[in-house]
Write an enzyme that holds these catalytic residues in place. Structure first.
Site, PDB file in Angstrom:
ATOM      1  N   HIS A  80      73.719  12.549  36.806  1.00 26.45           N
ATOM      2  CA  HIS A  80      74.276  13.308  35.696  1.00 26.45           C
ATOM      3  C   HIS A  80      75.799  13.373  35.822  1.00 26.45           C
ATOM      4  O   HIS A  80      76.373  13.073  36.874  1.00 26.45           O
ATOM      5  CB  HIS A  80      73.681  14.708  35.665  1.00 26.45           C
TER       6      HIS A  80
ATOM      7  N   GLU B 150      77.841  15.848  36.089  1.00 22.96           N
ATOM      8  CA  GLU B 150      78.353  16.753  37.108  1.00 22.96           C
ATOM      9  C   GLU B 150      78.328  16.108  38.495  1.00 22.96           C
ATOM     10  O   GLU B 150      79.252  16.294  39.295  1.00 22.96           O
ATOM     11  CB  GLU B 150      77.527  18.044  37.135  1.00 22.96           C
TER      12      GLU B 150
ATOM     13  N   CYS C  52      71.783  21.516  34.371  1.00 28.82           N
ATOM     14  CA  CYS C  52      70.335  21.703  34.479  1.00 28.82           C
ATOM     15  C   CYS C  52      69.984  22.466  35.750  1.00 28.82           C
ATOM     16  O   CYS C  52      70.650  22.350  36.778  1.00 28.82           O
ATOM     17  CB  CYS C  52      69.617  20.352  34.456  1.00 28.82           C
TER      18      CYS C  52
ATOM     19  N   THR D  42      71.007  -0.290  -5.211  1.00 27.40           N
ATOM     20  CA  THR D  42      70.933  -0.938  -3.906  1.00 27.40           C
ATOM     21  C   THR D  42      70.593  -2.425  -3.980  1.00 27.40           C
ATOM     22  O   THR D  42      70.699  -3.127  -2.984  1.00 27.40           O
ATOM     23  CB  THR D  42      69.861  -0.250  -3.045  1.00 27.40           C
TER      24      THR D  42
ATOM     25  N   TRP E 182      75.602  -9.615  -0.515  1.00 29.55           N
ATOM     26  CA  TRP E 182      75.895  -8.366   0.189  1.00 29.55           C
ATOM     27  C   TRP E 182      76.573  -7.417  -0.777  1.00 29.55           C
ATOM     28  O   TRP E 182      77.567  -7.802  -1.433  1.00 29.55           O
ATOM     29  CB  TRP E 182      76.790  -8.608   1.395  1.00 29.55           C
TER      30      TRP E 182
ATOM     31  N   ARG F 265      73.812   2.186  13.984  1.00 34.67           N
ATOM     32  CA  ARG F 265      72.543   1.720  14.554  1.00 34.67           C
ATOM     33  C   ARG F 265      72.551   1.879  16.064  1.00 34.67           C
ATOM     34  O   ARG F 265      71.562   2.310  16.669  1.00 34.67           O
ATOM     35  CB  ARG F 265      72.319   0.240  14.225  1.00 34.67           C
TER      36      ARG F 265
END
Length: 365
Positions: free
Chosen positions: A54, A56, A79, A165, A174, A188
């Protein structure tokens, strides 16, 4: 609590570090940590991927013995439980830090304030809430999964200025320019999964992979295919296994063939014989998916919106007009009055090359 300029500078750096895990930390939250002593940064780290140290722990390793008496700035509550790695609270206590500043509490029920309480019980001065909004935004999918039991669903649409669209004949490539398409791949890349419907597969045969943006991890591809109409040669089935969600039940030969090819079949029928979208959201959360990126057609877009599954709209608008006969963004029932419309709050409106990128969230009722 009033935070100093030094506090703000250190937490801003921790948030910048956390953002480096935007595309890799899943299913864990994106977390950054900075350790400061006498006004100087002596250690920093960010969580790269599940199972690895992690933020830390990496920051403590960089700081070494100098961490004793220092302050740690961390973008999420450390945590206090054993997961894939030991509790970060134990390491912070053992290192002898005297102050911890956390941006926000961890929404994970296994933590949810326990980490901060444990640090306070050890005599460490703990402050929480610095840049909480920014930290929440960075981990909006993780927060959604932990607090709502469902992922954050972001629906991406590329459209003309009149909201179309594709042309009537289905041609859509396109509508937007190369810069907008590359920007879409950046979104994405941060997602845990990319979801589409069989209609889009039939029309566009997409790969649904990240190509125009650096990416160490390809998101899971999810196909909603109520009647299992996908063909073995379709590009969505090439490469890494896909998750195919269907309403077909029983010992179906097509399902067996897809499973034998390495794909995962999930059967979630609704009473109407389609995929149960609400059940799907719960299942995706159970599979530890935080953010879902949707690229689909008007039918699935409309169904997701009507089912209350959509949280955010990522809309690219091209400066062109396609006309009334072209295809729209959402297939929805006719409304009798505007009060019935789904309303959004505009969060962002910026240029993406020659196009416009609009980020909007479903307005809270």
């Amino acid at each position: 609590m009033t935070f100093s300029t030094a506090d703000r500078d250190a937490m801003a750096r921790a948030l910048a570090l956390a953002e480096q895990g935007l595309a890799t930390a899943t299913p864990n939250p994106r977390v950054g940590c900075v350790i400061v002593r006498n006004g100087a940064i002596i250690g920093e780290g960010w969580h790269r991927r599940a199972g690895e140290p992690h933020a830390e722990i990496l920051a403590l390793a960089a700081a070494g013995e100098a961490a004793r008496g220092a302050t740690a700035y961390v973008t999420l509550e450390p945590c206090a439980h054993f997961g894939r790695t030991p509790p970060c609270t134990d390491a912070l206590i053992a290192a002898g830090l005297t102050r911890i500043v956390a941006a926000m509490e961890d929404p994970n029920p296994k933590v949810a304030g326990l980490g901060l309480d444990k640090l306070r019980a050890a005599g460490i001065n703990v402050d929480c809430g610095l840049f909480a909004t920014e930290a929440h935004e960075l981990n909006i999918g993780f927060v959604s999964r932990m607090t709502r039991g469902r992922p954050w669903l972001r629906l991406k649409v590329a459209a003309t200025l009149d909201g179309k669209t594709a042309l009537k004949n289905g041609v859509s490539q396109w509508i937007t320019g190369i810069e907008a398409r590359a920007d879409g791949h950046r979104w994405r890349a941060r997602a845990c999964a990319i979801l589409t419907g069989i209609g889009t597969v039939k029309t566009d045969n997409p790969q649904l992979t990240v190509r125009d943006h650096p990416c160490e991890r390809q998101p899971l591809r999810i196909l909603l295919d109520s009647r299992l109409e996908v063909a073995p040669a379709d590009r969505i089935l090439q490469g890494a296994p896909a998750l195919i969600v269907t309403a077909v039940t029983g010992n179906d030969a097509r399902a067996r063939q897809l499973a034998e090819s390495g794909h995962n079949i999930l059967t979630l029928p609704s009473p109407e014989g389609r995929v149960d979208l609400a059940a799907l959201m719960r299942e995706l959360a159970a599979r530890e998916l935080n953010e879902i990126h949707v690229e689909a057609g008007a039918t699935l877009n409309g169904a997701l919106l009507a089912a209350g599954c959509v949280d955010e709209l990522l809309l690219y608008l091209a400066p062109m007009i396609a006309g009334e006969t072209a295809r729209g963004m959402f297939d929805l029932p006719a409304l009798a009055k505007l009060d019935e419309a789904v309303r959004f709050e505009i969060r962002e409106c910026v240029k993406a090359g020659g196009d416009l990128r609009v980020v909007a969230r479903v307005a809270q009722q």
